[in-house]
Design an enzyme around this catalytic site. Structure first.
Site, mmCIF file in Angstrom:
data_model
loop_
_atom_site.group_PDB
_atom_site.id
_atom_site.type_symbol
_atom_site.label_atom_id
_atom_site.label_comp_id
_atom_site.label_asym_id
_atom_site.label_seq_id
_atom_site.Cartn_x
_atom_site.Cartn_y
_atom_site.Cartn_z
ATOM 1 N N ASP A 1 10.519 14.077 0.856
ATOM 2 C CA ASP A 1 9.203 13.783 0.094
ATOM 3 C C ASP A 1 7.687 14.981 0.204
ATOM 4 O OD1 ASP A 1 6.209 12.260 1.405
ATOM 5 O OD2 ASP A 1 7.490 12.917 2.703
ATOM 6 N N ASP B 1 -12.652 4.418 -1.549
ATOM 7 C CA ASP B 1 -11.630 4.776 -1.613
ATOM 8 C C ASP B 1 -11.576 5.839 -0.065
ATOM 9 O OD1 ASP B 1 -8.925 6.187 -1.516
ATOM 10 O OD2 ASP B 1 -9.201 6.672 -2.912
ATOM 11 N N GLU C 1 -7.588 11.521 0.802
ATOM 12 C CA GLU C 1 -8.465 12.085 -1.088
ATOM 13 C C GLU C 1 -9.238 11.792 -1.114
ATOM 14 O OE1 GLU C 1 -5.506 10.909 0.117
ATOM 15 O OE2 GLU C 1 -3.820 12.359 -0.599
ATOM 16 N N PHE D 1 -6.268 2.119 -3.395
ATOM 17 C CA PHE D 1 -5.571 2.488 -4.131
ATOM 18 C C PHE D 1 -3.042 2.350 -3.187
ATOM 19 C CE2 PHE D 1 -1.796 5.815 -3.235
ATOM 20 C CZ PHE D 1 -1.387 6.819 -4.305
ATOM 21 N N ALA E 1 0.818 2.658 -3.868
ATOM 22 C CA ALA E 1 2.322 4.021 -4.291
ATOM 23 C C ALA E 1 2.461 3.618 -5.375
ATOM 24 C CB ALA E 1 3.065 4.137 -3.621
ATOM 25 N N GLU E 2 1.623 2.125 -6.845
ATOM 26 C CA GLU E 2 2.297 1.537 -7.204
ATOM 27 C C GLU E 2 1.809 1.584 -8.284
ATOM 28 O OE1 GLU E 2 5.345 -0.314 -7.995
ATOM 29 O OE2 GLU E 2 6.087 -0.236 -6.000
ATOM 30 N N THR E 3 0.158 1.489 -8.405
ATOM 31 C CA THR E 3 -0.434 1.978 -9.498
ATOM 32 C C THR E 3 -0.584 3.393 -9.776
ATOM 33 O OG1 THR E 3 -2.478 1.574 -8.049
ATOM 34 C CG2 THR E 3 -1.402 -0.666 -9.295
ATOM 35 N N ARG E 4 -0.789 4.058 -8.852
ATOM 36 C CA ARG E 4 -0.966 5.322 -8.514
ATOM 37 C C ARG E 4 -2.422 5.933 -8.959
ATOM 38 N NH1 ARG E 4 3.045 9.036 -11.221
ATOM 39 N NH2 ARG E 4 3.523 7.022 -12.179
ATOM 40 N N MET E 5 -3.447 4.710 -9.049
ATOM 41 C CA MET E 5 -4.907 4.672 -9.731
ATOM 42 C C MET E 5 -5.957 4.226 -7.900
ATOM 43 S SD MET E 5 -4.705 3.992 -13.027
ATOM 44 C CE MET E 5 -4.413 1.635 -13.060
#
Ligand SMILES: Nc1ncnc2c1ncn2[C@@H]1O[C@H](COP(=O)(O)OP(=O)(O)OP(=O)(O)O)[C@@H](O)[C@H]1O
Ligand SMILES: [K+]
Ligand SMILES: [Mg+2]
Length: 678
Positions: free
Chosen positions: A305, A342, A346, A374, A376-380
């Protein structure tokens, strides 16, 4: 000083190994190694013959001869046990050092009422919440739920520079036995006593949980079958000899049997496996099974990755870029709003950057906002304000979908500005308020040094490298180019990483995967070799079958080399062991029958002194070859990067031919010494 210490350590290991060689004589232990078990049975029978030469019927040989055979057999077993004990001893020494870091510590348990109660670390259970202050030893493995601290992990990694660990994201796991150097953290305990990372590490290096690999089991079975065949051959010799009017003495038959069965590889097999595991640990990699190490030796494809594996993974906000018609302050504020809750690194770096730009805000204003975390599926990620305003940030294509889904239009300069950042290797995060894109957050990350050279080495071995990332194609292309991987897959969700691995596996390839994030965990479990970065999450470390304590993805290269070396060493010593038999036939068979069939003298090309000295010489050679080959078993046969086929023929040549020639010389020399002595 250091070498002095190592010498005494080595001496201690050797003494302990000698003691253990005797302990391993227990038949219940020996039976796990059928070849050496047969030798032990032979030792026992010749012991009886030494005491009472007529125990199994009339005998033609002297008591001294029986005693000599007994002694050589006894040493054969001891030498094999010594090889295994020595290999285990190195791991035990390592385990002892680790155990010293595992002393009980006082844990500051956070109770429901908010008060702290001091308890012993052994009382902690999964789910307990503990506070660890600067200077404290972390009492158990855990996940940081609050705070950021620098942590000295030298107790397990040997690396003295402290590492930063923080809540949220891929750097949140902490290991019991390491020490907080600055600040404080609140952790949630993730293991029960006795099951911690350090416990597992100790039992791994100690070999306590060592299981034979499928390859080892197959070879052990093959060796056992060979042993049975030779046993059968020897038994059929008896009627043949009676017919020829030759008396075959029991001690001689046992000597012949032991010479013919594959004692060299039988005696060294487990030492080769243990030593291979030890070498992996010395590279600061924890392998959960020997099977994983062997699989590493046959890897065809390596999947990595990006963030945290190829790059350092501390993606930090570097700039807020407004789109046309938007003020810089507006993007900055929207970016900040999307990140107030969040907890990812990041997210927090965005708050920090906004603060440093002098934005005025108060966290209190957002306490009744709906948090969109957040994934990893929606990436938002972002939030919904009570008045219905939706604020989001995320991967550019994800935000595009979000905006067009609400009938918003896409600003013209969005693509340009995003790709400008991506081409520089950065990650662009788009920021939107309802159906309007405000601008882009520039997240910067750095590629770890030295990757290009090591990936080139992998290429030379015929191993393909594929970078698989959740990031956009442009950023992925730039980083892939900079790191020197062969291929890349962008915008990959966790299931895409698994799919990529399955695709390769379906073509019959063995796949290694390195990763650090929770989103990598399923892929790490699917891969034949899953190497997790120690810096990564608990989920990743639990799914993997190897952990690199130095968090260096190219470490897999060293593991691959060790795996290949392990397979080669085992093959080479098996070849050598079986090739040895040819010389032994020439030494023993003529000796057995020469009295009855003088014609056989033409076979006595070795011209050995007497039948008895011929048999003893072959038997002594058979015994001493085991300790002589211990260094090869421990260090591994020489390995140079070249194609598997060339390597195989090269080794067959060296060890096959060597296996035929060496015993002719060895047996002759021993025979000359023996006949000189007698
Ligand atoms: N806190 C966040 N809020 C919103 N979007 C984010 C956040 N963190 C990352 N993203 C976006 O989601 C994408 C996917 O992130 P994810 O962590 O799943 O993969 P990655 O870590 O970038 O890739 P890799 O698999 O190489 O580690 C990122 O490339 C980024 O565009
Ligand atoms: K043998
Ligand atoms: Mg990641």
């Amino acid at each position: 000083m250091a070498t002095e210490q190592k010498k005494t350590l080595d001496k201690e290991i050797v003494i302990q190994a000698i003691i253990d060689s005797f302990k391993k004589l227990n038949p219940l232990t020996m039976i796990k190694n059928p070849v050496m078990f047969i030798v032990e049975v032979g030792t026992f029978i010749t012991l009886i013959l030494s005491l009472a030469p007529g125990a199994f019927g009339a005998s033609t040989v002297s008591r001294e001869y029986n005693i000599a055979v007994f002694l050589v057999l006894f040493f054969t077993v001891l030498f094999a046990n010594f090889a295994e004990a020595l290999a285990e001893g190195r791991g035990k020494a390592q385990a002892d050092t680790l155990r010293k870091t595992k002393s009980d510590t006082i844990a500051k348990l956070l109770q429901k009422d908010g008060y702290i109660k001091e308890v012993s670390s052994t009382q902690l259970r999964k789910g307990d919440i503990v506070r660890v202050d600067a200077g404290d030893v972390i009492p158990s493995d855990g996940e940081i739920v609050e705070g950021l601290a620098s942590i000295d992990e030298s107790a397990i990694t040997g690396e003295s520079a402290p590492v930063i660990k923080e809540a949220g994201g891929d750097f949140s796991s902490v290991t019991g036995g390491t020490r907080v150097v600055s600040d404080y953290i609140i952790i949630k305990v993730t293991t029960n006593p006795g099951e911690s990372f350090l416990d597992r590490m100790i039992s791994l290096v100690e070999g306590a949980s060592r299981q034979k690999t499928p390859n080892e089991i197959a070879l052990t079975t093959l060796l056992a079958v060979l042993t049975l065949i030779f046993l059968f051959v020897i038994i059929t010799l008896v009627p043949l000899a009676t017919y020829l009017n030759v008396t075959l003495d029991i001690a001689t038959l046992i000597a012949l049997l032991v010479c013919l069965i594959p004692t060299t590889i039988g005696g060294l097999l487990s030492a080769i496996g243990i030593a291979g595991m030890n070498r992996v640990t010395r590279f600061n990699v924890l392998a959960m099974s020997g099977k994983a190490v062997e699989a590493a030796g046959d890897i065809n494809t390596m999947i990595l990755d990006k963030t945290g594996t190829i790059t350092f993974g501390n993606r930090m906000a570097a700039e807020f870029v407004p789109l046309d018609g938007i003020l810089e302050q507006e993007v900055t504020f929207a970016a900040l709003q999307s990140s107030v809750r969040d907890e990812t690194p990041e997210g927090r770096s965005i708050i920090e950057l906004a603060n440093s730009l002098g934005i005025n805000w108060s966290e209190y204003e957002y306490h009744d906002a709906e948090i969109i975390e957040f994934t990893a599926e929606t990436r938002m990620s972002g939030l919904n304000l009570p008045d219905g305003t939706q604020i989001r940030k995320g991967a550019v294509d994800a935000i595009k979908k979000f905006v067009t889904g609400q009938n918003g239009s896409l600003p013209r300069d969005l693509e340009d500005k995003a790709s400008h950042i991506a081409k520089a290797g950065g990650t662009p995060l788009a920021v939107a308020v309802n159906n309007k894109v405000f601008g882009i957050i520039y997240l910067k990350d750095t590629v770890k040094p030295g990757l290009k050279e090591r990936f080139a080495e992998l290429r030379a071995m015929g191993i393909k490298t594929v970078m698989c990332t959740g990031d956009n194609p442009l950023t992925a292309a730039t980083i892939a180019q900079e790191a020197g991987v062969d291929e890349f897959i962008a915008e990959a969700k966790p299931e895409d990483k698994i799919a990529a691995i399955k695709r390769e596996q379906a073509q019959g390839k063995l796949v290694a995967m390195t990763g650090d994030g929770t989103n990598d965990a399923p892929a790490l479990a699917q891969a034949d070799v899953g190497l997790a970065m120690n810096s990564g999450t608990m989920a990743a470390k639990e799914a993997a079958n190897m952990i690199d304590l130095d968090s260096d993805p190219t470490k897999l290269l060293s593991v691959i080399e060790i795996g290949k070396q392990l397979l080669i060493t085992r093959g080479a010593l098996t070849t050598f062991s079986i090739a040895n038999d040819i010389a032994k036939y020439f030494a023993i068979i003529p000796a057995l029958f020469i009295m009855a069939l003088p014609q056989l003298n033409t076979l006595n090309i070795m011209n050995l002194a007497s039948p008895q000295s011929a048999i003893l010489s072959a038997l002594i050679f058979n015994a001493v070859i085991i300790p002589l080959l211990i260094p090869v078993a421990m260090k591994g046969a020489k390995y140079k990067p070249m194609s598997a086929n060339r390597l195989l023929s090269r080794n067959l040549f060296i060890y096959g031919l060597g296996g035929v020639a060496v015993p002719f010389v060895g047996i002759k020399v021993i025979d000359m010494i023996l006949s000189g002595l007698l």
